[in-house]
Design an enzyme around this catalytic site. Structure first.
Site, PDB file in Angstrom:
ATOM      1  N   LYS A  50       1.028  -1.089   0.117  1.00  0.00           N
ATOM      2  CA  LYS A  50      -0.356   0.227  -0.068  1.00  0.00           C
ATOM      3  C   LYS A  50       0.610   0.748  -0.083  1.00  0.00           C
ATOM      4  CE  LYS A  50      -4.097  -1.891   2.577  1.00  0.00           C
ATOM      5  NZ  LYS A  50      -5.285  -1.870   3.574  1.00  0.00           N
ATOM      6  N   ALA A  64      -1.186   1.209   6.219  1.00  0.00           N
ATOM      7  CA  ALA A  64      -1.493   0.496   6.953  1.00  0.00           C
ATOM      8  C   ALA A  64      -2.078  -1.209   6.708  1.00  0.00           C
ATOM      9  CB  ALA A  64      -1.531   1.044   8.412  1.00  0.00           C
ATOM     10  N   ASP A  65      -2.466  -1.500   7.369  1.00  0.00           N
ATOM     11  CA  ASP A  65      -3.538  -3.094   7.216  1.00  0.00           C
ATOM     12  C   ASP A  65      -3.181  -3.637   8.438  1.00  0.00           C
ATOM     13  OD1 ASP A  65      -5.188  -3.891   4.529  1.00  0.00           O
ATOM     14  OD2 ASP A  65      -4.359  -5.773   6.172  1.00  0.00           O
ATOM     15  N   THR A  66      -4.864  -4.011   8.822  1.00  0.00           N
ATOM     16  CA  THR A  66      -5.043  -4.643  10.075  1.00  0.00           C
ATOM     17  C   THR A  66      -5.775  -6.006   9.675  1.00  0.00           C
ATOM     18  OG1 THR A  66      -5.136  -2.515  10.948  1.00  0.00           O
ATOM     19  CG2 THR A  66      -6.333  -4.932  12.169  1.00  0.00           C
ATOM     20  N   GLY A 101      -0.193  -4.147  11.294  1.00  0.00           N
ATOM     21  CA  GLY A 101       1.570  -3.976  10.315  1.00  0.00           C
ATOM     22  C   GLY A 101       1.094  -2.475   9.863  1.00  0.00           C
TER      23      GLY A 101
END
Length: 180
Positions: A50, A64-66, A101
């Protein structure tokens, strides 16, 4: 200037605790995960893909990613009410992990980290699950719940960073931005 490479309104709200001097931009990326990847590596991988489209912008970039994980299985966003029911039944009465992350690209340097928070749900009745699904809240959230909304009523315990569960571990990100 900071580019927050995210569509998430929750990340946008949380980023404002750090600074108002940012913009949100996204690029179309293939978020298909490699087979067998564990949740911690998955969020690092996703945060990197991203952020990287903006690495030559000259700006500081944050991707960011969850994900929600139980029994080492990643739960994405539910695709239907039945899929949301299945996820909520799976989480009912159990502890699961939420991983976020984050990748920061600044002055050509790329730094990534993840944060894990453990969350335990109450035992949920079918009626509680149906009432929660009726709010519409589960459908744009990993694991079919949002801890910052009605989903907070499902949570018995949390161990770790609350904001990580919302979608951005702001205290750790702030420290990195200050020290980078």
């Amino acid at each position: 200037m900071i580019i927050l490479a995210s569509k998430s309104p929750r990340r946008r709200e949380l980023m404002k605790y750090i600074t108002d001097d940012f913009i949100c931009e996204t690029a179309e990326v293939d978020e298909t995960l490699p087979d067998g990847i564990n949740p911690a590596d998955a969020v690092i991988y996703l945060s990197k893909i991203k952020a990287r489209p903006f690495k030559n912008s000259g700006d500081t970039v944050i991707g960011a990613d969850t994900v929600v994980s139980i029994d080492n299985t990643i739960l994405g966003k539910p695709e239907s009410p039945e899929n949301a029911r299945e996820m909520l039944r799976l989480l009912s009465g159990r502890e699961h992990s939420v991983y976020t992350g984050v990748t920061v690209i600044k002055d050509g340097n790329e730094t990534s980290f993840y944060v894990e928070t453990r969350v335990k749900f109450f035992n949920l009745t079918e009626d509680e699950i149906e009432r929660y699904i009726a709010t519409g809240e589960p459908f744009d959230k990993a694991g079919a719940y949002g801890i910052q909304g009605y989903g907070s009523l499902l949570v018995e315990e949390i161990h770790g960073d609350y904001f990580n569960v919302v979608g951005l571990p702001i205290s750790k990100l702030n420290k990195l931005l200050i020290n980078q």
